[in-house]
Write an enzyme that holds these catalytic residues in place. Structure first.
Site, PDB file in Angstrom:
ATOM      1  N   CYS A 136       0.831  -1.202   0.000  1.00 15.90           N
ATOM      2  CA  CYS A 136       0.000   0.000   0.000  1.00 15.90           C
ATOM      3  C   CYS A 136       0.871   1.259   0.000  1.00 15.90           C
ATOM      4  O   CYS A 136       1.361   1.684   1.054  1.00 15.90           O
ATOM      5  CB  CYS A 136      -0.922   0.009   1.219  1.00 15.90           C
ATOM      6  SG  CYS A 136      -2.006   1.454   1.303  1.00 15.90           S
ATOM      7  N   CYS A 139      -0.453   4.134   2.044  1.00 14.09           N
ATOM      8  CA  CYS A 139      -0.279   3.937   3.485  1.00 14.09           C
ATOM      9  C   CYS A 139       1.148   4.250   3.922  1.00 14.09           C
ATOM     10  O   CYS A 139       1.376   4.867   4.963  1.00 14.09           O
ATOM     11  CB  CYS A 139      -0.595   2.490   3.865  1.00 14.09           C
ATOM     12  SG  CYS A 139      -2.213   1.884   3.369  1.00 14.09           S
ATOM     13  N   ASP A 140       2.118   3.791   3.131  1.00 12.95           N
ATOM     14  CA  ASP A 140       3.505   3.758   3.599  1.00 12.95           C
ATOM     15  C   ASP A 140       4.487   4.597   2.791  1.00 12.95           C
ATOM     16  O   ASP A 140       5.666   4.675   3.144  1.00 12.95           O
ATOM     17  CB  ASP A 140       4.000   2.303   3.618  1.00 12.95           C
ATOM     18  CG  ASP A 140       3.165   1.422   4.533  1.00 12.95           C
ATOM     19  OD1 ASP A 140       2.730   1.926   5.589  1.00 12.95           O
ATOM     20  OD2 ASP A 140       2.932   0.251   4.203  1.00 12.95           O
TER      21      ASP A 140
END
Length: 324
Positions: A136, A139-140
């Site tokens: 992701c 997300c990261d």
């Protein structure tokens, strides 16, 4: 000994969608039962720092899910550590069977079983999940500011992830096992024009390389599809973007699905093709796949379930009055 439990609303799944549905259903005095499944907390339990959950500048994924579970319990949800292995949606009350042997019957069902990123299946990939290996970018990606990263895949997901990562990383290498991408042409054009992007064609990834102490990724070992020649690509992060698989095995033969198994819902609704069955979160969302949108859909599902049950009670009451 097998037992049967009945509830007005059965919630299957325990990610942001499931727990939010539980909070709203409990507040509506529907006394819901939530069955957690084999991965209580869902995908966020394998995410470390979460920096895009409103109200928390940074929170650990597992901690956030612990808080959501506690909230659902506090307002009255009965949370059960079981896994539903079959469900009959052909008639109401709906009937679900758990691994524990418990049979659950429900007047309405909220499906929040989520989706899981597809992985390569490498032992080294598993070893570094959360420590440089991710599925992701949104997300990261922030954690790779001015660092080099590698993305594997050739579809829209991979190209979108690679483009997103150029906002942070100093270099993004896209590895694809073929000599052309499957992504939409407009995305390919953007990718090819981006000076931060390098593409390694006709390669697959054999292993993720990294350090032990502290645990972290240092590169990937790629192999040419034709020659078999091995190449090491240095990187600080490795993003697997070969698609997501919705966890729709329970209902794929009973509910309308599309896009490889995602449950179809009515426009601006969580209602599925069967009245009284609602789907929320990544099980139905093949576009956003974010915790906050999943939570929003969990809210919608509970409110729609409440409305459905109220209408059913009114219909049954009217029918009873007419028969007297």
């Amino acid at each position: 000994m097998s037992t049967t439990r009945h509830t007005k609303v059965l919630i299957i799944g325990s990610g942001p969608a499931g727990y939010t549905a539980a909070v709203y259903a409990s507040r509506a005095m529907l006394n819901p039962i939530l069955v957690q499944g084999i991965q209580p907390g869902g995908q966020l339990t394998i995410t470390t720092e979460v920096e895009n959950w409103p109200g928390d500048a940074m929170v650990q994924g597992p901690d956030l899910m612990v808080r959501m579970e506690a909230h659902a319990k506090e307002v009255g949800t009965e949370i059960i550590g079981d896994h539903i292995n079959s469900i009959d949606l052909s008639k109401r009350p709906f009937t679900a069977l758990g691994d524990s042997g418990t049979t659950y019957t429900a007047d309405a069902v909220v499906l929040a079983t989520g989706a899981q990123a597809k992985w390569l299946g490498l032992p080294s990939e598993e070893k570094f999940k959360g420590f440089g290996v991710s599925a992701c970018a949104t997300c990261d990606g922030f954690f790779y500011r001015n660092k080099e990263v590698v993305v594997i895949g050739g579809g829209n997901t991979a190209v979108e992830e690679a483009l997103f990562l150029t906002n942070f990383a100093s270099k993004v290498t896209l590895i694809h096992r073929r000599d052309s991408l499957r992504a939409e042409k407009i995305l390919q054009d953007r990718l090819f024009k981006n000076p931060k992007v390098a593409i390694l064609w006709d390669h697959s990834v054999d292993a993720v390389l990294g350090d032990e102490n502290p645990l972290g990724v240092t590169g990937v070992q790629a192999r040419h599809a034709t020659t078999g020649e091995s190449t090491t690509v240095p990187c600080d992060g490795f993003f697997v973007a070969i698609g997501h698989a919705p966890a729709s095995e329970l209902v794929k033969d009973q509910l309308e699905t599309h896009m490889g198994g995602y449950v179809v819902t009515k426009p601006d609704s969580t209602a599925t093709s069967i009245p009284g069955v609602f789907a929320a979160g990544d099980l139905t969302d093949h576009i956003y796949r974010q915790a906050v949108t999943s939570a929003g859909m969990g809210c919608m599902a509970a409110l729609e379930a409440e409305k459905f049950l109220a209408e059913q009670e009114e219909t049954e009451s009217t029918a009873l009055s007419a028969a007297e």
